[in-house]
Design an enzyme around this catalytic site. Structure first.
Site, PDB file in Angstrom:
ATOM      1  N   GLY A 183       0.855  -1.178   0.000  1.00  0.00           N
ATOM      2  CA  GLY A 183       0.000   0.000   0.000  1.00  0.00           C
ATOM      3  C   GLY A 183       0.891   1.227   0.000  1.00  0.00           C
ATOM      4  O   GLY A 183       1.901   1.267  -0.686  1.00  0.00           O
ATOM      5  N   CYS A 184       0.558   2.199   0.796  1.00  0.00           N
ATOM      6  CA  CYS A 184       1.348   3.431   0.899  1.00  0.00           C
ATOM      7  C   CYS A 184       2.769   3.115   1.354  1.00  0.00           C
ATOM      8  O   CYS A 184       2.969   2.584   2.439  1.00  0.00           O
ATOM      9  CB  CYS A 184       0.660   4.368   1.896  1.00  0.00           C
ATOM     10  SG  CYS A 184       1.650   5.777   2.396  1.00  0.00           S
ATOM     11  N   PHE A 185       3.757   3.450   0.529  1.00  0.00           N
ATOM     12  CA  PHE A 185       5.133   3.110   0.922  1.00  0.00           C
ATOM     13  C   PHE A 185       5.613   3.920   2.111  1.00  0.00           C
ATOM     14  O   PHE A 185       6.475   3.480   2.850  1.00  0.00           O
ATOM     15  CB  PHE A 185       6.129   3.147  -0.232  1.00  0.00           C
ATOM     16  CG  PHE A 185       6.113   4.327  -1.167  1.00  0.00           C
ATOM     17  CD1 PHE A 185       5.875   5.611  -0.763  1.00  0.00           C
ATOM     18  CD2 PHE A 185       6.358   4.118  -2.514  1.00  0.00           C
ATOM     19  CE1 PHE A 185       5.891   6.676  -1.652  1.00  0.00           C
ATOM     20  CE2 PHE A 185       6.378   5.162  -3.414  1.00  0.00           C
ATOM     21  CZ  PHE A 185       6.139   6.454  -2.977  1.00  0.00           C
TER      22      PHE A 185
END
Length: 165
Positions: free
Chosen positions: A11-13
Site C-alpha cells: 500500500g502506501c510506501f
C-alpha cells in the site's frame, strides 16, 4: 556482511517504511515502484493508476542479522492481507499488496506464509507473488517520509485508518 534485498508492496510506501527501518539488520529502505512496464514512472503516474506499478519498498538487509522470513512476517503484520482493492483509504492497483521474490526460496516461504494465514484465518489473502523485475526509486520527497515530515506522516496514518486515535 551478507547483503540481500527484499521487495514488498504494502500500500502506501510511507506507511510501511518505519517498521523495517527500525529492524536490526536492515540498513536501508528505499521507496519506489515495481510491477509495471513503464521505465522510471513518477509518483503521480503510479498514484493515478496509469502505469501498472505498485508502491513498493526495497529493503537492503544483512541476512546474517535478519532473515527474509522475519522481514515477511513484519510485512504481513503491518498490512491488511485480506483487502483485495488496496490498503485502508488508498485504493487501486498501485496500493495492492505484493511480494516480488528474488529466488525460489523467497517464493516458497511466501507461498507457505500465505497458505498458513489463509488456513488460520479462514479468509482469502490478497498478496500477489511475482518474480522481481525492476525497481524504480521514488522521488526524493518520498524517501524516509516519516522522518522528514513527521506531522504530515502522523496525519496520514490517522486519516488512512492505519492508526487509531
Amino acid at each position: 556482511m551478507n547483503s540481500k534485498t527484499a521487495y514488498f508492496a504494502g500500500g502506501c510506501f510511507w506507511c510501511i517504511t518505519p517498521a523495517f527501518n527500525e529492524s536490526e539488520g536492515v540498513f536501508k529502505v528505499t521507496s519506489g515502484y515495481c510491477g509495471g512496464s513503464e521505465v522510471n514512472p513518477t509518483y503521480n503516474e503510479v498514484k493515478s493508476q496509469q502505469t501498472g506499478h505498485r508502491e513498493t519498498i526495497k529493503i537492503d538487509y544483512d541476512a546474517d542479522k535478519i532473515s527474509f522470513d522475519k522481514l515477511l512476517d513484519i510485512f504481513i503484520n503491518g498490512v491488511d492481507p485480506f483487502d483485495e482493492g488496496g490498503q485502508f483509504i488508498d485504493r487501486g492497483h498501485s496500493y495492492t499488496l505484493a511480494v516480488y521474490y528474488n529466488n525460489d526460496k523467497e517464493k516458497e516461504y511466501t507461498e507457505k506464509a500465505i497458505a498458513e494465514l489463509e488456513k488460520t484465518s479462514g479468509r482469502k489473502v490478497y498478496i500477489a507473488l511475482e518474480p522481481f523485475g525492476a525497481f524504480y526509486s521514488a522521488e526524493e520527497e518520498h524517501q524516509n517520509y516519516y522522518i522528514n515530515h513527521p506531522e504530515e506522516f502522523e496525519k496520514e496514518l490517522i486519516e488512512s485508518g492505519r492508526k487509531k486515535i
